[in-house]
Design a protein around this motif. Structure first.
Motif, mmCIF file in Angstrom:
data_model
loop_
_atom_site.group_PDB
_atom_site.id
_atom_site.type_symbol
_atom_site.label_atom_id
_atom_site.label_comp_id
_atom_site.label_asym_id
_atom_site.label_seq_id
_atom_site.Cartn_x
_atom_site.Cartn_y
_atom_site.Cartn_z
ATOM 1 N N UNK A 99 0.843 -1.208 0.000
ATOM 2 C CA UNK A 99 0.000 0.000 0.000
ATOM 3 C C UNK A 99 0.873 1.251 0.000
ATOM 4 N N UNK A 100 1.921 1.225 0.818
ATOM 5 C CA UNK A 100 2.833 2.380 0.869
ATOM 6 C C UNK A 100 3.584 2.518 -0.458
ATOM 7 N N UNK A 101 4.042 1.391 -1.027
ATOM 8 C CA UNK A 101 4.748 1.444 -2.323
ATOM 9 C C UNK A 101 3.852 2.078 -3.392
ATOM 10 N N UNK A 102 2.592 1.628 -3.429
ATOM 11 C CA UNK A 102 1.665 2.150 -4.438
ATOM 12 C C UNK A 102 1.384 3.634 -4.196
ATOM 13 N N UNK A 103 1.206 4.004 -2.927
ATOM 14 C CA UNK A 103 0.936 5.414 -2.610
ATOM 15 C C UNK A 103 2.101 6.302 -3.088
ATOM 16 N N UNK A 104 3.320 5.845 -2.881
ATOM 17 C CA UNK A 104 4.487 6.635 -3.308
ATOM 18 C C UNK A 104 4.509 6.748 -4.836
ATOM 19 N N UNK A 105 4.213 5.642 -5.537
ATOM 20 C CA UNK A 105 4.203 5.703 -7.007
ATOM 21 C C UNK A 105 3.133 6.679 -7.503
ATOM 22 N N UNK A 106 1.985 6.716 -6.835
ATOM 23 C CA UNK A 106 0.942 7.679 -7.234
ATOM 24 C C UNK A 106 1.430 9.116 -7.049
ATOM 25 N N UNK A 107 2.113 9.367 -5.942
ATOM 26 C CA UNK A 107 2.614 10.732 -5.697
ATOM 27 C C UNK A 107 3.650 11.111 -6.762
ATOM 28 N N UNK A 108 4.517 10.157 -7.131
ATOM 29 C CA UNK A 108 5.515 10.430 -8.179
ATOM 30 C C UNK A 108 4.823 10.678 -9.525
ATOM 31 N N UNK A 109 3.855 9.824 -9.843
ATOM 32 C CA UNK A 109 3.155 9.898 -11.132
ATOM 33 C C UNK A 109 2.368 11.216 -11.242
ATOM 34 N N UNK A 110 1.628 11.535 -10.189
ATOM 35 C CA UNK A 110 0.815 12.762 -10.199
ATOM 36 C C UNK A 110 1.703 14.003 -10.090
ATOM 37 N N UNK A 111 2.721 13.915 -9.256
ATOM 38 C CA UNK A 111 3.513 15.111 -8.958
ATOM 39 C C UNK A 111 4.510 15.468 -10.039
ATOM 40 N N UNK A 112 4.974 14.469 -10.796
ATOM 41 C CA UNK A 112 5.984 14.752 -11.821
ATOM 42 C C UNK A 112 5.419 14.595 -13.236
ATOM 43 N N UNK A 113 4.169 14.110 -13.322
ATOM 44 C CA UNK A 113 3.455 14.025 -14.604
ATOM 45 C C UNK A 113 4.292 13.379 -15.703
ATOM 46 N N UNK A 114 4.951 12.272 -15.337
ATOM 47 C CA UNK A 114 5.779 11.577 -16.317
ATOM 48 C C UNK A 114 5.363 10.102 -16.297
ATOM 49 N N UNK A 115 5.078 9.535 -17.485
ATOM 50 C CA UNK A 115 4.553 8.163 -17.546
ATOM 51 C C UNK A 115 5.554 7.139 -17.021
ATOM 52 N N UNK A 116 6.818 7.527 -16.876
ATOM 53 C CA UNK A 116 7.779 6.530 -16.376
ATOM 54 C C UNK A 116 7.481 6.123 -14.928
ATOM 55 N N UNK A 117 6.639 6.883 -14.242
ATOM 56 C CA UNK A 117 6.294 6.545 -12.853
ATOM 57 C C UNK A 117 4.970 5.787 -12.740
ATOM 58 N N UNK A 118 4.401 5.356 -13.890
ATOM 59 C CA UNK A 118 3.102 4.663 -13.885
ATOM 60 C C UNK A 118 3.157 3.425 -12.982
ATOM 61 N N UNK A 119 2.277 3.371 -11.951
ATOM 62 C CA UNK A 119 2.301 2.193 -11.068
ATOM 63 C C UNK A 119 1.993 0.925 -11.858
ATOM 64 N N UNK A 120 2.706 -0.135 -11.625
ATOM 65 C CA UNK A 120 2.462 -1.399 -12.330
ATOM 66 C C UNK A 120 1.068 -1.917 -11.970
ATOM 67 N N UNK A 121 0.262 -2.305 -12.976
ATOM 68 C CA UNK A 121 -1.096 -2.808 -12.699
ATOM 69 C C UNK A 121 -1.110 -3.995 -11.732
ATOM 70 N N UNK A 122 -0.046 -4.786 -11.724
ATOM 71 C CA UNK A 122 -0.009 -5.922 -10.792
ATOM 72 C C UNK A 122 0.130 -5.439 -9.347
ATOM 73 N N UNK A 123 0.875 -4.355 -9.162
ATOM 74 C CA UNK A 123 0.998 -3.768 -7.816
ATOM 75 C C UNK A 123 -0.374 -3.252 -7.368
ATOM 76 N N UNK A 124 -1.076 -2.606 -8.294
ATOM 77 C CA UNK A 124 -2.427 -2.089 -7.996
ATOM 78 C C UNK A 124 -3.334 -3.246 -7.587
ATOM 79 N N UNK A 125 -3.268 -4.336 -8.362
ATOM 80 C CA UNK A 125 -4.147 -5.483 -8.098
ATOM 81 C C UNK A 125 -3.868 -6.093 -6.726
ATOM 82 N N UNK A 126 -2.598 -6.229 -6.374
ATOM 83 C CA UNK A 126 -2.258 -6.802 -5.062
ATOM 84 C C UNK A 126 -2.835 -5.938 -3.938
#
Ligand SMILES: CC(=O)CC(=O)SCCNC(=O)CCNC(=O)[C@H](O)C(C)(C)COP(=O)(O)OP(=O)(O)OC[C@H]1O[C@@H](n2cnc3c(N)ncnc32)[C@H](O)[C@@H]1OP(=O)(O)O
Ligand SMILES: NC(=O)C1=CN([C@@H]2O[C@H](COP(=O)(O)OP(=O)(O)OC[C@H]3O[C@@H](n4cnc5c(N)ncnc54)[C@H](OP(=O)(O)O)[C@@H]3O)[C@@H](O)[C@H]2O)C=CC1
Length: 291
Positions: free
Chosen positions: A238-265
């Motif tokens: 949950x913490x890993x995914x939350x950090x990836x969301x902050x990176x993705x939203x905050x830096x607006x770069x697709x390289x930080x897209x959370x892996x769908x498998x992480x989301x699913x877990x």
């Protein structure tokens, strides 16, 4: 005046570790969480850790007993009335942290500092929700707190120099080494570490390797103490995914897209060690890879 009383909010793995190192260094500690049961669990874990240190000759028994006696718990923020600093270590969720600060501020002394152990969220933004942005700072411990040497310090745009110096002195007094980061998404450690972990999940998702192959590869091939998936389970998915969301939203770069498998877990409630299942199953004697 030096600090004497340290408040800690959130008695999960980080909050309990922070409470432990503060008490072991001789500070009075006030620890709070939503449920008393969680606080009792945390006290049990701290006691166990201190006893292990005694058994290994790293701490004498009297010091361990003293440390335990310095920790007071409670579910009400009124316990923080005389705290010199309150370190917030609740769930990595901006709304949760905002509501904590809102309820906390009226209970604090006007001189108290608020420090957040957030892994990724803007210190400037969190500070702006309080009545004291100049007395607000990021104090980012690493997991496991009693073992890891580093504390990242993050100034928000309004953080005062006096606040920074007091918290730096506290980190040093706890025996830690400080690295200073500017206030950008996920700061330094997690800006680098979490994309690596996310990439490891993609490596699993795309079938490049099994859980065991990926972790063995990084442990023996790059000399990491834990493989990236083992580390993800240790941090909490949950913490890993939350950090990836902050990176993705905050830096607006697709390289930080959370892996769908992480989301699913995370959606499955498989959060790693804390729920006994993540990339490994921890219900038996030894962790068993799940893929
Ligand atoms: C997400 C974020 O915001 C930021 C983060 O924190 S990212 C995560 C950062 N942390 C890491 O990367 C940790 C990587 N892992 C490691 O460094 C190591 O695996 C480790 C230190 C955790 C364990 O090391 P190890 O050598 O495999 O295990 P072990 O020999 O059992 O432990 C070493 C010592 O640490 C202690 N220890 C291990 N885990 C502990 C814990 N959870 N709490 C307290 N003490 C612990 C052990 O008691 C042991 O102490 P002694 O030397 O007195 O025996
Ligand atoms: N895990 C890691 O490796 C690291 C995490 N961090 C950061 O530390 C913080 C805590 O993480 P971690 O300890 O791993 O998480 P945990 O899930 O282990 O613990 C979080 C704790 O906060 C409690 N909590 C939730 N909402 C509130 C609230 N409103 N008031 C008081 N307590 C609350 C939770 O209770 P409940 O379970 O009942 O919801 C839980 O006990 C996060 O900001 C995280 O990003 C920083 C460095 C490393």
């Amino acid at each position: 005046m030096g600090m004497k009383i340290i408040g800690v909010i959130g008695a999960g793995q980080m909050g309990s570790g922070i409470a432990q190192v503060c008490a072991a260094a001789g500070y009075q500690v006030k620890l709070s969480d939503l449920e008393q049961a969680r606080l009792d669990d945390a006290l049990g874990k701290i006691d166990q850790n201190l006893k292990r240190m005694v058994a290994r000759g790293k701490l004498d028994e009297a010091a361990a007993t003293k440390a335990m006696s310095l920790i007071e718990t409670g579910t009400d923020y009124s316990i923080f009335g005389n705290s010199d600093v309150v370190i917030e270590a609740a769930t990595e969720n901006e709304e949760v942290k905002r509501s904590i600060f809102k309820a906390l501020v009226p209970k604090l002394s006007p001189t108290a500092i608020i420090a957040s152990n957030t892994s990724s969220i803007s210190i400037t933004r969190l500070a702006s929700t309080t009545d004291r942005p100049e007395k607000f700072i990021g104090m980012h411990f690493m997991n496991p707190v009693p073992v890891m040497q580093l504390v990242e310090l993050i100034r928000g745009i309004a953080t005062g120099e006096e606040t920074f110096e007091k918290i730096r002195a506290l980190a040093l007094d706890l025996g830690k080494t400080v690295a200073v980061s500017e206030d950008f998404p996920a700061f330094i450690v997690n800006r680098i570490l979490l994309p690596m972990i996310n990439e490891a999940v993609y490596t699993l998702y795309e079938g490049v390797g099994s859980v065991e192959a990926i972790d063995t590869a990084m442990k023996l091939g790059a000399n990491h103490p834990m493989g990236p998936l083992e580390l993800a389970d240790f941090i909490g998915l949950d913490t890993c995914l939350a950090v990836m969301h902050v990176l993705y939203d905050g830096l607006a770069d697709s390289k930080y897209r959370p892996c769908p498998l992480l989301v699913k877990y995370v959606e499955a409630g498989w959060l790693g060690r804390k729920t006994n299942r993540g990339f490994y199953d921890y219900s038996g004697e030894k962790p068993v890879p799940t893929r």
